[in-house]
Design a protein around this motif. Structure first.
Motif, short mmCIF file in Angstrom:
data_model
loop_
_atom_site.label_atom_id
_atom_site.label_comp_id
_atom_site.label_asym_id
_atom_site.label_seq_id
_atom_site.Cartn_x
_atom_site.Cartn_y
_atom_site.Cartn_z
N PRO A 1 -10.71 -19.74 -46.23
CA PRO A 1 -10.84 -18.50 -45.78
C PRO A 1 -12.27 -17.97 -45.12
O PRO A 1 -13.39 -17.98 -45.13
CB PRO A 1 -10.82 -17.74 -46.98
N ASP B 1 -3.85 -25.02 -41.29
CA ASP B 1 -4.35 -24.94 -42.30
C ASP B 1 -3.11 -23.57 -42.47
O ASP B 1 -3.72 -23.80 -43.78
CB ASP B 1 -5.74 -24.69 -42.35
N GLN B 2 -2.41 -22.82 -42.26
CA GLN B 2 -1.88 -21.71 -42.92
C GLN B 2 -0.14 -22.34 -43.13
O GLN B 2 0.61 -23.01 -42.08
CB GLN B 2 -2.15 -21.22 -41.88
N ASN B 3 0.12 -21.76 -43.28
CA ASN B 3 2.22 -21.90 -43.57
C ASN B 3 1.87 -20.56 -42.57
O ASN B 3 1.54 -19.44 -41.85
CB ASN B 3 2.40 -20.70 -44.87
N ASP C 1 1.00 -16.62 -42.69
CA ASP C 1 -0.22 -16.32 -42.22
C ASP C 1 -0.67 -17.30 -40.85
O ASP C 1 -0.82 -16.10 -39.83
CB ASP C 1 -1.08 -17.41 -42.72
N ALA C 2 0.08 -18.05 -40.14
CA ALA C 2 -0.15 -18.72 -39.27
C ALA C 2 0.23 -17.65 -37.66
O ALA C 2 0.08 -17.64 -36.47
CB ALA C 2 0.71 -19.97 -38.57
N SER D 1 -4.61 -22.37 -37.63
CA SER D 1 -3.33 -22.47 -37.94
C SER D 1 -2.80 -23.67 -39.35
O SER D 1 -1.27 -23.50 -39.21
CB SER D 1 -2.24 -21.71 -36.23
N THR E 1 -2.16 -14.86 -37.84
CA THR E 1 -3.28 -14.53 -36.76
C THR E 1 -3.11 -14.92 -35.13
O THR E 1 -3.17 -14.28 -34.57
CB THR E 1 -3.53 -16.89 -37.48
N GLU F 1 5.78 -26.23 -42.88
CA GLU F 1 6.07 -26.05 -44.51
C GLU F 1 6.96 -26.91 -45.23
O GLU F 1 7.22 -26.85 -46.29
CB GLU F 1 6.05 -24.52 -44.53
#
Length: 343
Positions: free
Chosen positions: A339, A92-94, A97-98, A90, A101, A162
């Protein structure tokens, strides 16, 4: 010559926390099993795997769950390693996406029959099966609920990152309590002790004074210890150091000093509340008192572990423990997030 704006002195938290540290006798064997379990899924890039090994998650468990039996200790190691997977992905995610997950993790915890075919679901379901074998119904219900709250707050953290937004102290504290996963880790204490506290215990103000003091000590100390690592990655927004610097318009050193004073207050709050438990009908051998006593292992164990691992201070961890001097690292050039198929 060292740029003094790029260094600070840590608060002396070990001196203000007069609690006894210990380690788990099953550490080496159970840690090796848990690490092999996670690594068998081959979910990390080389860089993430190195960070996973360096992080010494199982060593943390050895300090904070020193009293756990073998099966319970292994399960705790599995959980902390599972959290590492969720947290690292998470990071590394926006926000969107977090959250996605996190929901895989939550759904797999909520329903043993749910499965989306992902690696994360499989790992979570395997952990869940081990946990529910010994956990009581109240403990299981609270744990699953906290999993959902943790996921929401991890998603919120990603959204704030973000947007480049830093919360005020009042808004930050409840977010940090949840996205740190400390509440979940404390929930494992009931599982380890073989107790199943009723909700009425968590409604008691003295019990909760001790509980929140322990939670916040872990969160605040972790933030000041991890600040250098996080700033090197550009992830400083979800840290009480940054929150204090912004809201109070103070320097990094002043924020560190403030945290030292506050952590001393939290230790005093915990000890005072623990001493008052008998007046609330919780004798020293009651389940509630045993639970609060066990939290002391988290309070001191997290501090000791932070200097035993290379996670926060790298190869200088012993030197930093002795001098408390942190020299900020330069900003890392991060690899492109890769990914992870099926995660």
């Amino acid at each position: 010559m060292i740029n003094r704006s790029r260094q600070f002195i840590l608060p002396d938290l070990l001196s203000c926390c007069p609690l006894k540290d210990a380690t788990n006798p099953y550490y080496k064997e159970a840690a090796a099993e848990s690490r092999a379990w996670i690594n068998s899924y081959n979910i990390f890039t080389d860089r993430k795997r190195a960070f996973f090994v360096q992080g010494s998650n199982e060593l943390l468990c050895s300090h904070v769950y020193a009293y756990a039996g073998y099966e319970q200790f292994r399960t705790c190691c599995d959980f902390v390693n599972l959290l590492f997977v969720v947290d690292e992905v998470s990071d590394d995610q926006n926000g969107q996406d977090a959250h996605a997950t996190g929901m895989v993790y939550v759904k797999a915890m909520q329903d043993p029959s749910w499965d989306d075919g992902s690696i994360l679901a499989k790992i979570t379901k395997e952990f869940r099966a081990r946990f529910v074998r010994l956990a009581g119904p109240n403990n299981t219900r609270r744990f699953v609920h906290l999993c959902e709250e943790y996921t929401k707050c991890v998603g919120k953290e990603a959204e704030l990152r973000e947007q480049g937004q830093v919360l005020d102290i009042k808004s930050f504290i409840p977010l940090r309590r949840n996205n740190s996963a400390v509440l979940l880790c404390f929930c494992l204490v009931e599982y380890i002790l073989g107790i199943d506290l009723p909700d009425t215990v968590y409604d008691d103000p003295i019990f909760m004074n001790a509980y929140w003091a322990a939670v916040d000590l872990v969160c605040w100390s972790n933030d000041v210890y991890s600040y250098d690592m996080e700033q090197s990655k550009g992830h400083t927004g979800n840290n009480i150091v940054t929150v204090l610097m912004k809201e109070k318009n103070i320097s990094l050193q002043e924020a560190s000093d403030y945290i030292g004073v506050h952590c001393k207050h939290l230790v005093d709050q915990y000890l005072t509340a623990k001493a008052q438990l008998p007046s609330r009908g919780f004798s020293s051998n009651s389940d509630a008192a045993r639970f609060i006593e066990a939290l002391s292992h988290w309070m001191i164990g997290n501090l000791e572990w932070s200097f035993e691992t290379q996670r926060y201070f790298g190869s200088r961890h012993t030197e930093v423990k002795n001098t408390r001097l942190v020299i900020l690292r330069p900003r890392e050039v991060l690899e492109e997030p890769s990914p992870i198929d099926g995660l």
